[in-house]
Enzyme design. Sequence first.
Site, PDB file in Angstrom:
ATOM      1  N   ASP A 130      -1.009  -4.840   3.380  1.00 50.62           N
ATOM      2  CA  ASP A 130      -1.512  -5.541   2.306  1.00 50.62           C
ATOM      3  C   ASP A 130      -0.644  -6.651   1.979  1.00 50.62           C
ATOM      4  O   ASP A 130       0.441  -6.383   1.487  1.00 50.62           O
ATOM      5  CB  ASP A 130      -2.008  -4.647   1.136  1.00 50.62           C
ATOM      6  CG  ASP A 130      -2.983  -5.262   0.238  1.00 50.62           C
ATOM      7  OD1 ASP A 130      -3.430  -6.289   0.683  1.00 50.62           O
ATOM      8  OD2 ASP A 130      -3.102  -4.946  -0.765  1.00 50.62           O
ATOM      9  N   HIS A 137      -2.877 -14.881  -8.515  1.00 43.69           N
ATOM     10  CA  HIS A 137      -2.890 -13.539  -8.831  1.00 43.69           C
ATOM     11  C   HIS A 137      -1.311 -12.992  -9.004  1.00 43.69           C
ATOM     12  O   HIS A 137      -1.057 -12.466 -10.051  1.00 43.69           O
ATOM     13  CB  HIS A 137      -3.532 -12.745  -7.785  1.00 43.69           C
ATOM     14  CG  HIS A 137      -3.513 -11.242  -7.808  1.00 43.69           C
ATOM     15  ND1 HIS A 137      -4.151 -10.581  -8.612  1.00 43.69           N
ATOM     16  CD2 HIS A 137      -2.463 -10.263  -7.274  1.00 43.69           C
ATOM     17  CE1 HIS A 137      -3.536  -9.063  -8.758  1.00 43.69           C
ATOM     18  NE2 HIS A 137      -2.733  -9.092  -7.960  1.00 43.69           N
ATOM     19  N   GLU A 202      -9.627  -5.268  -6.340  1.00 45.07           N
ATOM     20  CA  GLU A 202      -8.867  -6.423  -6.109  1.00 45.07           C
ATOM     21  C   GLU A 202      -9.804  -7.081  -5.121  1.00 45.07           C
ATOM     22  O   GLU A 202     -10.103  -6.585  -4.058  1.00 45.07           O
ATOM     23  CB  GLU A 202      -7.450  -6.284  -5.698  1.00 45.07           C
ATOM     24  CG  GLU A 202      -6.548  -5.687  -6.629  1.00 45.07           C
ATOM     25  CD  GLU A 202      -5.002  -5.683  -6.270  1.00 45.07           C
ATOM     26  OE1 GLU A 202      -4.785  -5.613  -5.045  1.00 45.07           O
ATOM     27  OE2 GLU A 202      -4.394  -5.484  -7.361  1.00 45.07           O
ATOM     28  N   GLU A 204     -10.264  -9.289  -1.949  1.00 40.51           N
ATOM     29  CA  GLU A 204      -9.168  -9.844  -0.863  1.00 40.51           C
ATOM     30  C   GLU A 204     -10.203 -10.098   0.397  1.00 40.51           C
ATOM     31  O   GLU A 204     -11.218  -9.663   0.390  1.00 40.51           O
ATOM     32  CB  GLU A 204      -8.286  -8.756  -0.434  1.00 40.51           C
ATOM     33  CG  GLU A 204      -7.295  -8.260  -1.639  1.00 40.51           C
ATOM     34  CD  GLU A 204      -6.118  -7.619  -1.257  1.00 40.51           C
ATOM     35  OE1 GLU A 204      -5.746  -7.442  -0.099  1.00 40.51           O
ATOM     36  OE2 GLU A 204      -5.515  -6.786  -2.109  1.00 40.51           O
ATOM     37  N   ASP A 236      -9.162  -3.842  -2.435  1.00 38.54           N
ATOM     38  CA  ASP A 236      -8.065  -2.935  -2.438  1.00 38.54           C
ATOM     39  C   ASP A 236      -8.083  -2.109  -4.124  1.00 38.54           C
ATOM     40  O   ASP A 236      -7.294  -2.542  -4.798  1.00 38.54           O
ATOM     41  CB  ASP A 236      -6.861  -3.823  -2.297  1.00 38.54           C
ATOM     42  CG  ASP A 236      -5.654  -2.837  -2.703  1.00 38.54           C
ATOM     43  OD1 ASP A 236      -5.620  -1.864  -2.487  1.00 38.54           O
ATOM     44  OD2 ASP A 236      -4.414  -3.671  -3.028  1.00 38.54           O
ATOM     45  N   ARG A 240      -4.306   1.177 -12.066  1.00 38.44           N
ATOM     46  CA  ARG A 240      -3.139   0.610 -12.479  1.00 38.44           C
ATOM     47  C   ARG A 240      -2.179   1.234 -13.214  1.00 38.44           C
ATOM     48  O   ARG A 240      -0.913   1.197 -13.552  1.00 38.44           O
ATOM     49  CB  ARG A 240      -3.961  -0.623 -13.559  1.00 38.44           C
ATOM     50  CG  ARG A 240      -4.742  -1.567 -13.009  1.00 38.44           C
ATOM     51  CD  ARG A 240      -3.933  -2.499 -11.677  1.00 38.44           C
ATOM     52  NE  ARG A 240      -5.109  -3.466 -11.292  1.00 38.44           N
ATOM     53  CZ  ARG A 240      -4.621  -4.251 -10.172  1.00 38.44           C
ATOM     54  NH1 ARG A 240      -3.657  -4.072  -9.273  1.00 38.44           N
ATOM     55  NH2 ARG A 240      -5.706  -4.842  -9.799  1.00 38.44           N
ATOM     56  N   GLN A 243      -0.064   3.159 -10.782  1.00 35.76           N
ATOM     57  CA  GLN A 243       0.765   1.908 -10.302  1.00 35.76           C
ATOM     58  C   GLN A 243       1.817   1.513 -11.131  1.00 35.76           C
ATOM     59  O   GLN A 243       3.046   1.375 -10.510  1.00 35.76           O
ATOM     60  CB  GLN A 243      -0.017   0.621  -9.775  1.00 35.76           C
ATOM     61  CG  GLN A 243       0.651  -0.434  -8.980  1.00 35.76           C
ATOM     62  CD  GLN A 243      -0.359  -1.465  -9.023  1.00 35.76           C
ATOM     63  OE1 GLN A 243      -1.774  -1.601  -9.306  1.00 35.76           O
ATOM     64  NE2 GLN A 243       0.099  -2.706  -8.391  1.00 35.76           N
ATOM     65  N   LYS A 256      -2.975   3.041  -4.532  1.00 35.29           N
ATOM     66  CA  LYS A 256      -3.652   2.143  -3.666  1.00 35.29           C
ATOM     67  C   LYS A 256      -4.347   3.068  -2.238  1.00 35.29           C
ATOM     68  O   LYS A 256      -5.278   2.616  -1.883  1.00 35.29           O
ATOM     69  CB  LYS A 256      -2.623   1.234  -3.135  1.00 35.29           C
ATOM     70  CG  LYS A 256      -2.227   0.138  -4.099  1.00 35.29           C
ATOM     71  CD  LYS A 256      -2.999  -0.868  -4.527  1.00 35.29           C
ATOM     72  CE  LYS A 256      -2.333  -1.951  -5.189  1.00 35.29           C
ATOM     73  NZ  LYS A 256      -3.113  -3.040  -5.837  1.00 35.29           N
ATOM     74  N   THR A 260      -9.847   2.235   0.095  1.00 32.52           N
ATOM     75  CA  THR A 260      -9.968   0.925   0.582  1.00 32.52           C
ATOM     76  C   THR A 260     -11.264   0.568   1.063  1.00 32.52           C
ATOM     77  O   THR A 260     -11.559   1.216   2.110  1.00 32.52           O
ATOM     78  CB  THR A 260      -8.805  -0.008   1.309  1.00 32.52           C
ATOM     79  OG1 THR A 260      -7.594   0.732   0.800  1.00 32.52           O
ATOM     80  CG2 THR A 260      -8.763  -1.302   1.321  1.00 32.52           C
ATOM     81  N   THR A 363      -4.771 -10.247  -3.580  1.00 27.90           N
ATOM     82  CA  THR A 363      -5.939 -10.657  -4.531  1.00 27.90           C
ATOM     83  C   THR A 363      -6.167 -12.195  -4.580  1.00 27.90           C
ATOM     84  O   THR A 363      -5.023 -12.963  -4.796  1.00 27.90           O
ATOM     85  CB  THR A 363      -5.763 -10.139  -5.953  1.00 27.90           C
ATOM     86  OG1 THR A 363      -5.425  -8.520  -5.684  1.00 27.90           O
ATOM     87  CG2 THR A 363      -6.879 -10.097  -6.705  1.00 27.90           C
ATOM     88  N   GLU A 377      -6.172  -8.976 -14.594  1.00 31.67           N
ATOM     89  CA  GLU A 377      -6.240 -10.325 -14.900  1.00 31.67           C
ATOM     90  C   GLU A 377      -7.182 -10.744 -15.976  1.00 31.67           C
ATOM     91  O   GLU A 377      -6.975 -11.285 -17.060  1.00 31.67           O
ATOM     92  CB  GLU A 377      -6.123 -11.457 -13.996  1.00 31.67           C
ATOM     93  CG  GLU A 377      -5.031 -10.941 -12.623  1.00 31.67           C
ATOM     94  CD  GLU A 377      -5.455 -11.741 -11.602  1.00 31.67           C
ATOM     95  OE1 GLU A 377      -5.885 -10.954 -10.433  1.00 31.67           O
ATOM     96  OE2 GLU A 377      -5.239 -12.911 -11.070  1.00 31.67           O
TER      97      GLU A 377
HETATM   98 CA    CA Z   1      -3.678  -5.870  -2.773  1.00 36.27          CA
END
Ligand code: CA
Length: 430
Positions: A130, A137, A202, A204, A236, A240, A243, A256, A260, A363, A377
């Site tokens: 990734d 982002h 996310e 992507e 993805d 949070r 993370q 993560k 996915t 992202t 965000e």
């Molecule tokens: Ca990502």
Amino acid sequence: MNQPVIPRSWVASANGHADFPLQNLPLGIFSHDDQPPRCGVAIGDSILDLEAVLAAGLFEGQARRAVEATRGGALNAFFELGRPARVALRERLLQLLGENAAEQAQLSDFLCPATACTLHLPARIGDYTDFYVGIEHAKNVGKLFRPDNPLLPNYKYVPIGYHGRASTIRASGADVRRPKGQTLPVGQTEPSFGPCARLDYELELGIWIGRGNELGEPVPVAEAAEHIAGYCLLNDWSARDIQAWEYQPLGPFLSKSFITSISPWVVTAEALEPFRCAQAPRPEGDPQPLSYLLDNRDQANGGFDIELEVLLLTEKMREQNLPAERLTLSNTQAMYWTVAQMVAHHSVNGCQLQAGDLFGSGTLSGANPGQFGSLLEITNGGKEPINLASGEVRKFLEDGDEIILRARCRADGVASIGFGECRGKILSAH
Ligand code: CA
């Protein structure tokens, strides 16, 4: 001025189809009626069974070898054949599915309604990387942690990435079980264990690696296209709170790797050719890429103009028959590095890429509200909840929420194409 003539298909639903007109012809692995998974091509509302077309003797030469390489329920061997085989197959499919094909009656028997089919992962994914090439982002997330200095000094030199988990990648439609893990609640000094409370998406672009390179032999930017098999959408999913506690010093891990999601159709470089564009110019004062990342042709034509969309469908919206609500409308032009630069950087130390490896772009947020590719965000780290048309409020995803990714490619004088959907619904934690 005359309008350019856009070739049509005898498959009526393909003409004007939002995702899969004649000009797209993405490949995937599908199954129906208890048949083993096999390769198909999406055309309108149908899937053409390529193994059946092969058995009927309608492929010859390089196109035949290409389809033979798709057998066995995964496209790795086909990816390894590279561009000439892919182009030969595309040329033959354009003949067979074109408006005036003599084989129409015969081929009609090999079309399956897509709604009656199950789509699978198109390849066995050996490795998943990734990247983090969406600069808006990177700035938005950086601002949450470092308001005065959102981008770390390496960002404009290095296409940043980390090694993700290949075994937990799933095709669109797979449910997303809310993960549990360690978090450090605000104001606490000891971690807690429990269900993720800040579950996020996310947006992507996914990149399928085609022909691999030998260990120790980097792929130059100018040759990267020979090593890319195609593209998909990638979500993805990100925990949070997990993370934030685990990511230092080695980067994301369990936040993560729980799942996915990807869209199951492999959209080829040939289908995307009309939607290429120049790489967005670097802002005044940004450094030039180091020479191993710089190729003039890639700078002139290595970008993509693809519109990307995220929609949210909550349990309440489903109950009340409300439409999914758009959270994000962005574009691949948010990429600070091209796909070819990602391939060149990944292999510059000699790292071996293999057919069926998958890259995520990172992202892809735009610079403005409405264009942000994650709830982190959109809600400013959960501090500014969003109000939905259903009357609901969201900081992060709740159980029953479904996230839907879509893409749209548009250009003057050519048929618009899409990628098909990438969906996933949140289930409560075990
Ligand atoms: Ca990502």
